[in-house]
Design a protein around this motif. Structure first.
Motif, short mmCIF file in Angstrom:
data_model
loop_
_atom_site.label_atom_id
_atom_site.label_comp_id
_atom_site.label_asym_id
_atom_site.label_seq_id
_atom_site.Cartn_x
_atom_site.Cartn_y
_atom_site.Cartn_z
N UNK A 428 0.83 -1.21 0.00
CA UNK A 428 0.00 0.00 0.00
C UNK A 428 0.86 1.25 0.00
N UNK A 429 1.96 1.23 0.72
CA UNK A 429 2.85 2.39 0.72
C UNK A 429 3.49 2.60 -0.65
N UNK A 430 3.88 1.51 -1.29
CA UNK A 430 4.46 1.63 -2.63
C UNK A 430 3.45 2.18 -3.61
N UNK A 431 2.23 1.67 -3.56
CA UNK A 431 1.17 2.17 -4.44
C UNK A 431 0.90 3.65 -4.18
N UNK A 432 0.94 4.06 -2.92
CA UNK A 432 0.72 5.47 -2.60
C UNK A 432 1.83 6.34 -3.20
N UNK A 461 -3.73 1.43 -9.64
CA UNK A 461 -2.75 1.33 -8.55
C UNK A 461 -3.38 1.67 -7.21
N UNK A 462 -4.21 2.71 -7.19
CA UNK A 462 -4.85 3.13 -5.94
C UNK A 462 -5.76 2.04 -5.39
N UNK A 463 -6.66 1.53 -6.22
CA UNK A 463 -7.61 0.52 -5.75
C UNK A 463 -6.90 -0.78 -5.36
N UNK A 464 -5.86 -1.15 -6.11
CA UNK A 464 -5.11 -2.36 -5.74
C UNK A 464 -4.42 -2.18 -4.39
N UNK A 465 -3.88 -1.00 -4.14
CA UNK A 465 -3.24 -0.76 -2.85
C UNK A 465 -4.22 -0.73 -1.70
N UNK A 466 -5.40 -0.15 -1.91
CA UNK A 466 -6.39 -0.07 -0.83
C UNK A 466 -6.98 -1.42 -0.48
N UNK A 467 -7.10 -2.31 -1.47
CA UNK A 467 -7.71 -3.63 -1.24
C UNK A 467 -6.68 -4.73 -1.04
N UNK A 468 -5.38 -4.39 -1.14
CA UNK A 468 -4.30 -5.39 -1.00
C UNK A 468 -4.46 -6.54 -2.00
N UNK A 469 -4.87 -6.21 -3.23
CA UNK A 469 -5.04 -7.24 -4.25
C UNK A 469 -3.69 -7.84 -4.62
N UNK A 470 -3.70 -9.12 -5.04
CA UNK A 470 -2.46 -9.82 -5.32
C UNK A 470 -2.43 -10.45 -6.69
#
Length: 858
Positions: A428-432, A461-470
């Motif tokens: 999440x930090x990387x995506x931010x 990138x934002x939604x993937x970071x917020x949901x921790x998608x893999x």
């Protein structure tokens, strides 16, 4: 009507739904009309109208579905054994009726559960008493304390008989309650029946009176015999020796046969007359018996459609008097036993299946477990979203995107980061961090297509970071959850606007708001009517009331403010309450190795053949290729790029599917996986290199464009993913590949913006031309202000002939940048042009040579 449930007073759910639909349609139509009449773009006012209508619907319908949600939660608690839950049932519609029925059912279940617990405890107590006495007596006989003679054996037998009677009565009661005892109705002469019961009870001091003597009823003789024998046994046990027990029967009003049994014992107190018919309910301590006789009598009487009760004793007596009222003609339908109960599986003893349960191989899960609504009602989030919406409505409309847009985006992202549930994880930090870089693109570059591309990359990138998608499917679900959160978060919004439980102070505020609203409405209506009827009053009203006529600019700003507010609030909800995104899974591997290995090796062979063709072309040269194929080399490089790009994408699909089916159980299996897929990755990299080489040759021949550059970057990104897959094959752990591909793709967009793609395209198009007349001026005209410095540096004095149309004329955005819309690309373009305003229609004579040979395409 409740403040938090505005439609609670309506008595029909159909009327509520009709009102909801009507208000929603009216509101959305009104907003759409305002948008169309004021020139607001459809892509702005349509989603705003829909979301506002849905929000109003949520606020109005909050009381309609609340009982249903409460019943779902209550049923889950009841499944765990908590029967004291109740739901709110104040509505007068069908849902309110269902809630009241649910509460009644919960109360009945709580009562039955309490009876069950009491029964278990009482049975244990009742059984323990004779067992303790019997055990002590037998131990005394074994130790020689008591002689093992006839008297001792009879004492032990008494306790055994008490246990036997207790077990028999429990079985009888269980059968009666379970409804498995069918009644065998037949005509029964009451006088003979009661006389036989007295004789069987071996009672000598009994006074039997039956009027009339031929009184006959329809009943089950065996079951009714249990009732009378229990009453006679109780009367004999509680009466003094040689006391007279009175048994009477007569026909009462309403075709009812009334049977009474009276004794001369201590009697039953008024407060105990209901309790004696309960299981193990007695009126006196140490009264003997099992405490189940009257309970059985009550159930059997009820099965006949009758009633049993303890009434006042006869005048001059103090003993107990039990009255049994039976219908003269009982019918089987009136006494049918419940069909839902069986003796082997009582209803209340069956385990309750929770809402989330396993049915076969299908996992049934409620929507709330897939996307739990766990967001706390944080009022500062709502206030910050309102402020950002107002700022967006003021800053964004009628301005070219620039640093103001980037600052607003960064402020919104900071709010989302502040409330994000998983903000401390590295992903999440990387995506931010990547999103921060993407948000700066509008402040750095003037190319609109680059803004769109960066916005798309930032959204994923934002939604993937917020949901921790893999995984890739997880990224798609996360992206779709962003607009979905605008709907899923409506209950959360309603909790922010209308508290679930209003204290007295909040209620007073609501009354104040309602009073002010009604007062303002009344003043508006009557002032309008009276002012329209009197010219002097109309003049006064015009002077007092300011002109607030809605214009196009105000409408556009209002819709923009609502759009920013909705986007920020939905993002904040997604950050606080993300949905459950599926993680990396593994399908069932193939049972035989050849099932996946043969297709992969076949593809390896095809790629090997392609590699041989590339080598033959390289060593044979252009002459050999053209003589062999009959194609010119330019057509060859143009024709093959699209197919090679598609082949690269399909290879990634093949690798994903193949790895899911490959078996990794043994060392030999893992060796074949590394060989087959490693070779496929290496061969695919040659395809990527060939595609990039062909595009480079084609651009040298036909010119550079934005589309060709983006496709080049895309093909290079696919090659990087192939390298990631190749690296993951070393340890056979590719769980990190999807996230690495996402981050690298977003960084590729950042790097693309950093190199100024349109400036690079303009510079290379000018450099590849052997003479000025070969420069494709038509294409350079389509570029943005980012290309201006490169054109000025390469062409010199006559560069104004090739400048893009977006910088021509005094009305160009280039010359109207305030601090809010300041942009680095346009600032550099202004520096390159100086103060010259380029003409939009007149072409200077010295520039005509550039356009004589550039009228075609690019």
């Amino acid at each position: 009507m409740s403040q938090s449930h505005p439609l609670e007073g309506l008595s029909s759910i159909k009327l509520k739904l009709g009102l909801l639909v009507g208000v929603s349609v009216l509101l959305s139509t009104l907003l759409a009309t305002v948008g169309v009449s004021n020139g607001v773009p459809w892509w702005l006012f349509v989603p705003i109208s829909v979301m506002v209508a849905l929000a109003v619907t949520q606020l109005l319908a909050v009381g309609m579905t609340a009982p249903l949600r409460e019943m779902t939660a209550a049923s889950q608690r009841m499944a765990k054994g908590d029967y004291n839950v109740r739901v709110r049932a104040t509505g007068s519609d069908e849902v309110g009726a269902l809630a009241r029925a649910f509460n009644a059912m919960a109360a009945d279940l709580a009562s039955v559960d309490e009876q069950r617990r009491t029964l278990v405890a009482t049975v244990a107590h009742e059984i323990r008493t004779p067992l303790t006495a019997l055990s002590a007596h037998i131990e005394n006989m074994a130790d020689g304390v008591t002689k093992a003679d006839k008297t001792g054996i009879e004492t032990a037998l008494t306790q055994v008989e008490r246990l036997r009677d207790l077990v028999r009565h429990l079985l009888e009661l269980s059968k009666v309650e379970a409804g498995v005892t069918a009644l065998d109705l037949s005509p029964l002469p009451v006088s003979d029946f009661l006389a036989q019961c007295v004789a069987d009870a071996r009672l000598t001091t009994v006074e039997l009176v039956v009027e009339p003597a031929q009184l006959t009823i329809s009943a089950d003789e065996a079951r009714l015999r249990q009732v009378v024998m229990n009453l006679l046994e109780n009367a004999s046990r509680h009466s003094p020796a040689d006391a007279v027990i009175r048994v009477s029967a007569h026909e009462s009003a309403g075709s009812v046969c009334r049977i009474e049994v009276s004794d001369q014992g201590q009697g039953i107190a008024v407060e105990d007359r209901e309790r004696v018919f309960e299981r193990f309910g007695t009126a006196h301590e140490g009264g003997g018996g099992t405490g189940l006789g009257l309970a059985i009598a009550q159930w059997i009487t009820g099965l006949h459609g009758g009633h049993i009760s303890a009434v006042d004793p006869l005048p001059g007596e103090t003993g107990a008097r039990i009255r049994v009222d039976l219908p003269m003609q009982a019918s089987p339908p009136a006494v049918a036993a419940p069909a839902a109960r069986t003796p082997s599986a009582p209803v209340l003893e069956q385990p309750f299946t929770p809402v989330s349960s396993q049915i076969g191989t299908l996992q049934v899960r409620p929507p709330s477990s897939i996307w739990p609504d766990i967001a706390a009602p944080r009022r500062p989030v709502l206030a910050a979203a309102i402020v950002l919406g107002i700022v967006g409505g003021v800053v964004l409309p009628y301005r070219t995107p620039g640093i103001g847009f980037s600052l607003l985006t960064l402020a919104s992202g900071a709010l989302v980061w502040w409330v994000a549930r998983d903000r401390h994880t590295w992903f999440t930090r990387t995506c931010a961090g990547v999103c921060v870089l993407l948000a700066l693109v509008p402040a750095v570059r003037a190319a609109e297509w680059l803004w769109v591309l960066s916005a798309l990359a930032a959204g994923v990138t934002l939604t993937a970071g917020l949901t921790s998608a893999r995984t890739v499917p997880g990224f798609v679900i996360a992206l779709s959850a962003w607009p979905g959160s605008a709907i899923r978060g409506l209950p959360w919004l309603s909790r922010l606007v209308i508290p679930a439980a209003q204290p007295a102070q909040t209620a007073r505020r609501m009354r104040l708001v309602r009073t002010i609203s009604l007062t303002a409405l009344a003043v508006l209506v009557f002032a309008s009517l009276l002012a329209s009827g009197d010219a002097l009053m109309a003049t006064w009203v015009d002077k007092l009331v300011p002109d607030v006529t809605l214009n196009m600019r105000l409408a556009f700003r209002g819709f923009t403010a609502l759009a920013v507010f909705g986007a920020v609030l939905s993002s904040a909800y997604l950050a606080m309450s993300p949905p459950e995104v599926p993680g990396p899974g593994r399908a069932a591997p193939a049972s035989r190795r050849y099932e996946w290995l043969a297709p992969v090796l076949a593809i390896d062979a095809v790629f090997g053949l392609f590699l041989a063709a590339q080598a033959a072309t390289f060593f044979g040269g252009r002459v050999y290729f053209e003589q062999t194929t009959g194609l010119i080399y330019a057509d060859y490089v143009h024709q093959g790029f699209g197919q090679l790009t598609l082949a690269t994408m399909l290879t990634l699909v093949v690798i994903r599917v193949g790895l899911r089916k490959a078996n990794l159980a043994t060392a030999r299996d893992r060796m074949w996986v590394r060989i087959a897929f490693g070779l496929l990755c290496l061969l695919t990299l040659t395809v990527v290199g060939s595609a990039l080489m062909r595009m480079s040759l084609y651009q040298q021949a036909y010119g550079f464009t934005v589309a060709r550059l983006v496709v080049d970057v895309y093909e290079g990104w696919l090659g990087l993913i192939i390298i990631f897959v190749l690296i993951s094959g070393i340890a056979l752990n590719g769980a990190w590949v999807a996230r690495a591909a996402l981050i690298s793709g977003a960084l590729a967009v950042v790097l693309l913006a950093a190199v100024n793609p349109e400036g690079w395209i303009a510079s290379h198009n000018i450099e590849r031309a052997d003479k000025p007349s070969e420069i494709d001026g038509n294409y350079l005209w389509t570029l943005s202000a980012d290309a201006v410095p490169a054109i000025k540096a390469r062409v010199g004095a006559t560069a104004h002939c090739l400048m893009p149309s977006s910088v021509r004329g005094k009305d160009a955005a280039l010359w109207h940048d305030g601090w809010v819309s300041w942009n680095l690309g346009r600032a550099l373009a202004r520096d390159a042009l100086g103060s010259a305003v380029l003409s939009t229609s007149v072409v200077p004579r010295e520039c005509e040579k550039y356009y004589q040979s550039t009228s075609g395409g690019y």
